[in-house]
Motif scaffolding. Sequence first.
Motif, PDB file in Angstrom:
ATOM      1  N   ALA A  74       0.829  -1.207   0.000  1.00  0.00           N
ATOM      2  CA  ALA A  74       0.000   0.000   0.000  1.00  0.00           C
ATOM      3  C   ALA A  74       0.859   1.250   0.000  1.00  0.00           C
ATOM      4  O   ALA A  74       0.586   2.212  -0.734  1.00  0.00           O
ATOM      5  N   ALA A  75       1.916   1.263   0.814  1.00  0.00           N
ATOM      6  CA  ALA A  75       2.810   2.416   0.854  1.00  0.00           C
ATOM      7  C   ALA A  75       3.508   2.613  -0.490  1.00  0.00           C
ATOM      8  O   ALA A  75       3.664   3.748  -0.966  1.00  0.00           O
ATOM      9  N   GLU A  76       3.928   1.520  -1.108  1.00  0.00           N
ATOM     10  CA  GLU A  76       4.580   1.612  -2.415  1.00  0.00           C
ATOM     11  C   GLU A  76       3.608   2.140  -3.471  1.00  0.00           C
ATOM     12  O   GLU A  76       3.992   2.929  -4.345  1.00  0.00           O
TER      13      GLU A  76
ATOM     14  N   ASP B  38      -6.151   7.348   0.123  1.00  0.00           N
ATOM     15  CA  ASP B  38      -6.798   6.342   0.954  1.00  0.00           C
ATOM     16  C   ASP B  38      -6.807   5.017   0.190  1.00  0.00           C
ATOM     17  O   ASP B  38      -7.509   4.876  -0.813  1.00  0.00           O
ATOM     18  N   VAL B  39      -6.008   4.075   0.647  1.00  0.00           N
ATOM     19  CA  VAL B  39      -5.947   2.765  -0.004  1.00  0.00           C
ATOM     20  C   VAL B  39      -7.190   1.974   0.364  1.00  0.00           C
ATOM     21  O   VAL B  39      -7.484   1.763   1.545  1.00  0.00           O
TER      22      VAL B  39
ATOM     23  N   ARG C 116       3.980   9.642  -8.141  1.00  0.00           N
ATOM     24  CA  ARG C 116       4.873   9.802  -9.293  1.00  0.00           C
ATOM     25  C   ARG C 116       4.080   9.946 -10.590  1.00  0.00           C
ATOM     26  O   ARG C 116       4.453  10.722 -11.483  1.00  0.00           O
ATOM     27  N   TRP C 117       2.998   9.184 -10.710  1.00  0.00           N
ATOM     28  CA  TRP C 117       2.162   9.259 -11.912  1.00  0.00           C
ATOM     29  C   TRP C 117       1.541  10.649 -12.055  1.00  0.00           C
ATOM     30  O   TRP C 117       1.557  11.249 -13.128  1.00  0.00           O
TER      31      TRP C 117
ATOM     32  N   ASP D 262      10.543  -3.529 -11.415  1.00  0.00           N
ATOM     33  CA  ASP D 262       9.479  -3.962 -10.507  1.00  0.00           C
ATOM     34  C   ASP D 262       8.812  -2.746  -9.874  1.00  0.00           C
ATOM     35  O   ASP D 262       9.338  -1.639  -9.888  1.00  0.00           O
ATOM     36  N   GLY D 263       7.643  -2.946  -9.306  1.00  0.00           N
ATOM     37  CA  GLY D 263       6.930  -1.862  -8.665  1.00  0.00           C
ATOM     38  C   GLY D 263       5.465  -1.878  -9.039  1.00  0.00           C
ATOM     39  O   GLY D 263       4.893  -2.921  -9.344  1.00  0.00           O
TER      40      GLY D 263
END
Length: 223
Positions: free
Chosen positions: A69-71, A147-148, A78-79, A208-209
Amino acid sequence: MHLRQGWAAPTGLVLTAALLAGCTDADPDDDGPTAAAPQPSVTSDAPSEPSPSEAVSEEPSLSPADQAAAEAEAAYARWIAFQNDTLQAPPPISGDGEASEQAFSTFETSIREVGQGEAEGILISTVDQYNQGGWRQVGRTEVTWTDVREVLLDPESPSDESITLRACLTPVDVRVLNADGADVFPELEATPLVSEAVLERPISGQADGWRVATTRVVEEEEC
């Protein structure tokens, strides 16, 4: 330049993309919290022992879901920042010349570091329309909160993993200007809105990501 079929965005979507783009730095007029005055130091000849509060403690590691979630939140930021930068200075991807083809290839590679799928296609179409109209964005948009909502992880099938989050996006002096510097949509009032995004693992050939795959405005929710 060959745009992908099926990605032609209506004009209204262009402005939506502009208003959704960007993540600002802090307000330059904001001096931040005032630092507390330094306390006088106290010396003692006796050897000091660390208090319990001074003892080094190890923070518990995040669960895989919390880490993901943090990633994803960082990837979403970034997007948004990438969209902001792109629409402020749209790359010249429109046309059939070699320069346009090279610009398109470079732009597509850059997009895939942060987005893919439907989100990628919409941004490409948006930039094409900015090129055609001689438009550019001014101002940026602040991500007020995220908010995830859902984290789906499957170590055995990373391609099926996804994270859904919502974010409040607040435009800061965002306008779309034409080549003469005139406001393309003078009647529009840019207001905060909630956007929902789905992030997925990279399709192929990328680091990755997480990548933003889809976005939509959540009309029933307010910031």
